[in-house]
Design a protein around this motif. Sequence first.
Motif: not given
Length: 258
Positions: A74-78, A109-121, A123-125, A168-170
């Motif tokens: 759910a939080a994995l980009p791509g 989380v395989s790369d902590e630098s990706q955490r902000p992008r993971m957070h976005e993904v 929420l979207e998912n 989320l607000g869902e």
Amino acid sequence: MPRFAANLSMMFNDAPFLERFGRAASAGFKGVEYLFPYDYAPAELAERLSEHGLSQVLFNLPPGDFAAGERGIAALPGREAEFRESVDRAVEYAQVLACPKLHAMAGLVSDESQRPRMHEVYLENLRYAAQRLAEHDMRLLIEPINTRSIPGYFINLQSEGHAILAELGESNVQVQMDFFHAQVMEGDLAACFKRFQAGVGHIQIAGVPDRHEPDSGEVNYPYLFAMLDEAGYDGWIGCEYIPRDLTEDGLDWLAPWR
């Protein structure tokens, strides 16, 4: 009175999976949960539920390649397209099984630098999944998992899970509060539950630290069960623990609550 659901991925594990439904019913359980149903046809599982008078309480969305170590997508980009397909597949099963709640595992989380992008993904998912489940009057659950059981899991604390809800607000998204994970990470379980009760959609239990029956270890479960009753919690409590031996031999803890 608490309502307990047997977790068939862990309990009665000396028997083939499909035989565990009957074992759970004979042991006094009225509900069941498990990790994944996808190795079986939904009609086959529905038949077992009906035969033994059981309610399907919860199961997880497909988690990616679980055998290879993945613990959700759910939080994995791509992986967004795969996640949407997983939602559709889970909903198909849930409709047949009359299951009201589905859990979406976040992933590692395989790369902590990706955490902000993971957070976005994430929420979207989750927003997509929540809206798809709302079409069928189902609820979506997310779960903080401790760093000892699954190192690197995306969310670990109850506060993190409930912060996601606020973003989320869902209205049909809730947090799964596993007392085992929460005790390992935070402790103070009664106060933690009372703080977040409005957003808690499911509870799971296991003894701490060894994840066996909830009659040993550092957590006073009879106190917590009474507290849940007093607080008005009317959901299921999933027994996600690893029996020390034969499952039936370790169910004395359940007798006062049957």
